[in-house]
Write an enzyme that holds these catalytic residues in place. Structure first.
Site, PDB file in Angstrom:
ATOM      1  CG  ASN A  49      34.847 -15.006 -11.650  1.00 30.34           C
ATOM      2  OD1 ASN A  49      34.596 -16.564 -10.234  1.00 30.34           O
ATOM      3  ND2 ASN A  49      34.972 -13.520 -11.362  1.00 30.34           N
ATOM      4  NE  ARG A 392      30.350 -23.268  -1.073  1.00 32.36           N
ATOM      5  CZ  ARG A 392      30.000 -24.403  -2.420  1.00 32.36           C
ATOM      6  NH1 ARG A 392      30.271 -24.433  -2.274  1.00 32.36           N
ATOM      7  NH2 ARG A 392      28.917 -23.413  -3.156  1.00 32.36           N
ATOM      8  NE  ARG A 422      26.399 -24.311  -8.997  1.00 31.25           N
ATOM      9  CZ  ARG A 422      25.556 -25.072 -10.211  1.00 31.25           C
ATOM     10  NH1 ARG A 422      25.765 -26.693 -10.680  1.00 31.25           N
ATOM     11  NH2 ARG A 422      24.226 -24.610  -9.869  1.00 31.25           N
ATOM     12  CG  HIS A 452      22.226 -21.674   1.280  1.00 30.31           C
ATOM     13  ND1 HIS A 452      22.878 -19.937   1.631  1.00 30.31           N
ATOM     14  CD2 HIS A 452      24.175 -21.729   0.665  1.00 30.31           C
ATOM     15  CE1 HIS A 452      24.035 -19.114   0.549  1.00 30.31           C
ATOM     16  NE2 HIS A 452      24.863 -20.843   0.151  1.00 30.31           N
ATOM     17  CG  HIS A 609      30.156 -14.636   1.048  1.00 30.24           C
ATOM     18  ND1 HIS A 609      29.600 -14.866   2.292  1.00 30.24           N
ATOM     19  CD2 HIS A 609      29.573 -14.599   0.063  1.00 30.24           C
ATOM     20  CE1 HIS A 609      29.395 -16.378   1.506  1.00 30.24           C
ATOM     21  NE2 HIS A 609      29.510 -15.604   0.175  1.00 30.24           N
TER      22      HIS A 609
END
Length: 702
Positions: A49, A392, A422, A452, A609
């Site tokens: 992180n 992803r 990313r 997204h 999440h």
């Protein structure tokens, strides 16, 4: 002159809030209630992180300093002041990381027979093994570089392991160089487990840096090594592409990726034993200031220790394995997604979804039904078209395999692949090329707006009509992360939802104006204004004396318009409970501003999440939404996102209970945000017994 770096009183700096999140992650490494090897993993996660913080967040802050008028949002700080503040917090965190490693984790591991052998404690037998290892595996691949006018300081890869070596004596050509650099290839393991013939412990490890350090003189025959110190450089990994000026975003992105490893220098890590003249020399080479220097007592890349748990056969020091539930009501299943009615006739996944919405709660529910949904669609002769967004997917993705198969079977398949996810750009380019080769219509999203959203649309011929089947989710279509991230996924044939999803796909392919959605909210068009309108409705209800409440769960909250609307709702008397895992720029508990707002962050075995938004709507018809979008400026205004209502009453109750209510009761992994931006652990009390939301869900689903 002392610089005033006081933040805006109404907002918390988002990067500082991110560092506070990492402090909570690091706290897990110190928690004796967590299995020891899992604590080691949390320490490594905190290191990863921090790497991303420097590569992305702080790097962006340095970019802002190029604009004299730039300010951070929403706290309105001068970038230079923000960098000064963030550097102080980051130094404190890094110091805490290494204190945790050296004073807590390593001693605890040693008690369990897991040892990191220091050079000063090597036996003669071990020294001999290290010499042989160096000879066989290191020496042949190392290229030491003495520094002189014809051997300038080498280019240093982002986050690579390097050594600066001081020398005395003459080289082969009779000159005194004084300094050399040794770069360690990334292909080499950073930590090595010793075999039984080299040690008396079952789990003895040595750092690659220790082996190199003890044998470095063999790289410089005829000269004396007087110092050898590891260092690591963190660079700016943000990609800068003017999408309006390029003809092919894939080619432009590929060009940028090759230079990512050599972006601007942001952080320099060195061994704490490195003398001042040597680290000052390095700072000068990279044109860096001293506040960018981090002197560490241990390996310069803590993340590499993450290999240790898999190299130890110690299941007693890890979380107890859990079994993911298969599709609900699908216990006696033969083959992919074959469900059985009471008459024992097979029921397809399409029949199941048509009969009733199906909700999956990952990672407690397996992700397999999503993969099998696509596999079934790929092979079903009645399926005419499949459309999907991909942000992803991971390598060797069964999702990609299914889409390829569908295209080769003659289906009309469209994949909207976001190349700019990313750190997944390389893989997404590979997957996009695979899909194109199979005949899939591949699009790269919308110029200026990352796609997204998480959507699948299957068009199926049934009798004399075409029926749409939709999957919408809060998380990525990634078979690995779905085992560790908490997310909801919804299968539905609800006509309004399906029409909206079809319109959004049409918008993404044709770029036509499609804003007249029926029930979905979409960024960058209606989601931001829609959320604010619903917050304001709760405020109006509170003013009228009607029941009013907002419960929202997300990864980050930073968008100023949303925050201001929440402040106004709080002042109107709305009870607002926010569950925000990471960044939160809202300050709760301030009189006459946010006294009716609480903010909780839950840190546990899984990465929280979900994005869930509940509005009580005076109890008449409460609304519950799941979304791919956090309440961040980028999600609401600069991305293509979806926010979908939970309309089935059973699914509504499940999302409300499992995604919101039990998290408000958590006092094991929960931290409460204070108005000054710090977090304190939620306490177990006499009236509130210990309760963990994640543990409760594991027990329920297992």
């Amino acid at each position: 002159m002392q610089i005033d770096i006081t933040e805006h009183p109404n907002y918390i700096n988002q990067e500082k809030s991110l560092l506070e999140f990492n402090r909570r992650v690091l706290a897990q490494a110190k928690n004796p209630e967590i299995p020891l090897l899992e604590r080691l993993k949390f320490l490594c996660i905190s290191s990863t992180n921090m790497d991303e913080f420097f590569e992305v967040r702080l790097a962006s802050m340095y970019e802002l300093t190029k604009d004299s008028a730039a300010r951070t949002r929403p706290d309105d700080m001068c970038p230079e002041d923000a960098i000064q503040m963030l550097s102080a917090v980051a130094h404190d965190l890094v110091t805490d990381q290494y204190h945790t490693l050296n004073n807590i984790i390593i001693p605890a591991l040693e008690k369990e027979g897991i040892r990191f052998l220091r050079r000063s404690h090597w036996s003669e037998q071990q020294k001999e093994w290290m010499r042989n290892y160096f000879t066989q595996y290191l020496h042949p691949v190392l290229s030491p570089m003495g520094l002189d006018p014809s051997h300038p300081f080498p280019r240093v890869l982002n986050k690579s392991l390097n050594f600066i070596v001081s020398l005395e004596g003459k080289d082969a050509f009779g000159r005194s160089n004084g300094l050399a650099i040794v770069q360690v290839p990334r292909s080499l393991p950073r930590i090595i487990k010793l075999p039984p013939d080299a040690t008396d412990g079952p789990n003895d490890f040595v750092f690659l840096s220790s082996i190199l350090h003890s044998n470095v003189s063999r790289l410089f025959p005829g000269m004396m090594v007087t110092g050898c110190h590891q260092f690591r450089l963190t660079r700016n990994t943000n990609l800068f592409i003017d999408e309006e000026e390029v003809d092919d975003i894939m080619k432009a992105l590929q060009g940028e990726l090759t230079s990512r490893q050599y972006g601007g220098a942001i952080r320099l890590e060195v061994s704490d034993q490195c003398p001042k003249p040597m680290y000052e020399y390095l700072l000068d080479q990279f044109n860096m200031k001293e506040h960018q220097l981090y002197r560490v007592r241990g390996p310069v890349n803590l993340h590499r220790i993450n290999a240790v748990p898999d190299m130890c056969n110690r299941p007693d020091l890890s979380f107890e394995p859990y079994a993911q539930r298969q599709l609900p009501g699908n216990k006696a299943v033969q083959g992919p997604l074959r469900l059985f009615k009471r008459n024992k006739q097979p029921e397809s996944i399409f029949d199941r979804i048509k009969r009733k919405d199906v909700l999956l709660h990952h990672p407690y529910d397996s992700f397999t039904p999503v993969i099998d949904f696509l596999k079934t669609a790929a092979n079903d002769p009645d399926v005419l078209a499949i459309r999907m967004t991909l942000y992803r997917t991971g390598e060797k993705s069964a999702i990609i395999d299914a889409l390829e198969k569908a295209a080769r079977n003659g289906k009309e398949v469209t994949a909207v692949v976001e190349l700019r996810a990313r750190f997944d750009e390389d893989n997404n380019i590979i997957q996009a090329n695979r899909l194109q080769d199979a005949g899939v219509n591949v699009l790269y999203g919308v110029v200026g707006y990352k796609t997204h959203a998480k959507m699948i649309l299957v068009v199926r011929r049934e009798e004399n009509l075409l029926r749409h089947y939709v999957h919408l989710g809060t998380g990525n279509y990634h078979h690995i992360t779905t085992r560790f991230y908490t997310d909801f996924g919804l299968f539905t044939t609800h006509p309004a939802i399906c029409r909206d999803v079809s319109k959004i796909f049409q918008q993404l392919t044709s770029l036509g104006d499609t804003k007249d959605l029926e029930v979905l909210l979409q960024s960058p068009f209606t989601l931001h204004s829609g959320m604010i309108a619903k917050i304001q409705r709760e405020a109006e209800n509170a003013k009228l004396g009607k029941p009013a409440r907002i419960i929202a769960k997300m990864n980050g909250l930073q968008e100023q318009g949303i925050i201001d609307a929440l402040y106004e709702a709080s002042n109107a008397g709305v009870q607002i409970d926010l569950i925000v895992r990471g960044i939160c720029s809202l300050r709760p508990g301030i009189p006459n501003l946010s006294e009716n707002i609480t903010v909780t962050s839950v840190i546990g075995r899984f990465l929280e999440h979900h994005r869930i938004y509940y509005f009580e709507n005076s109890q008449a018809s409460p609304e519950l939404y799941c979304s791919s979008a956090d309440w961040m400026q980028r999600n609401l205004l600069s991305r293509v996102e979806t926010c979908f209502p939970i309309l089935d009453k059973d699914c509504f109750q499940q999302v409300y209970t499992e995604g919101l209510a039990i998290y408000l009761e958590d006092n094991i992994g929960a931290w409460v945000l204070q108005s000054d931006g710090t977090y304190v652990p939620k306490q177990v009390t006499a009236t509130k017994l210990a309760f963990s939301a994640q543990k409760t869900l594991i027990e329920k689903y297992s």
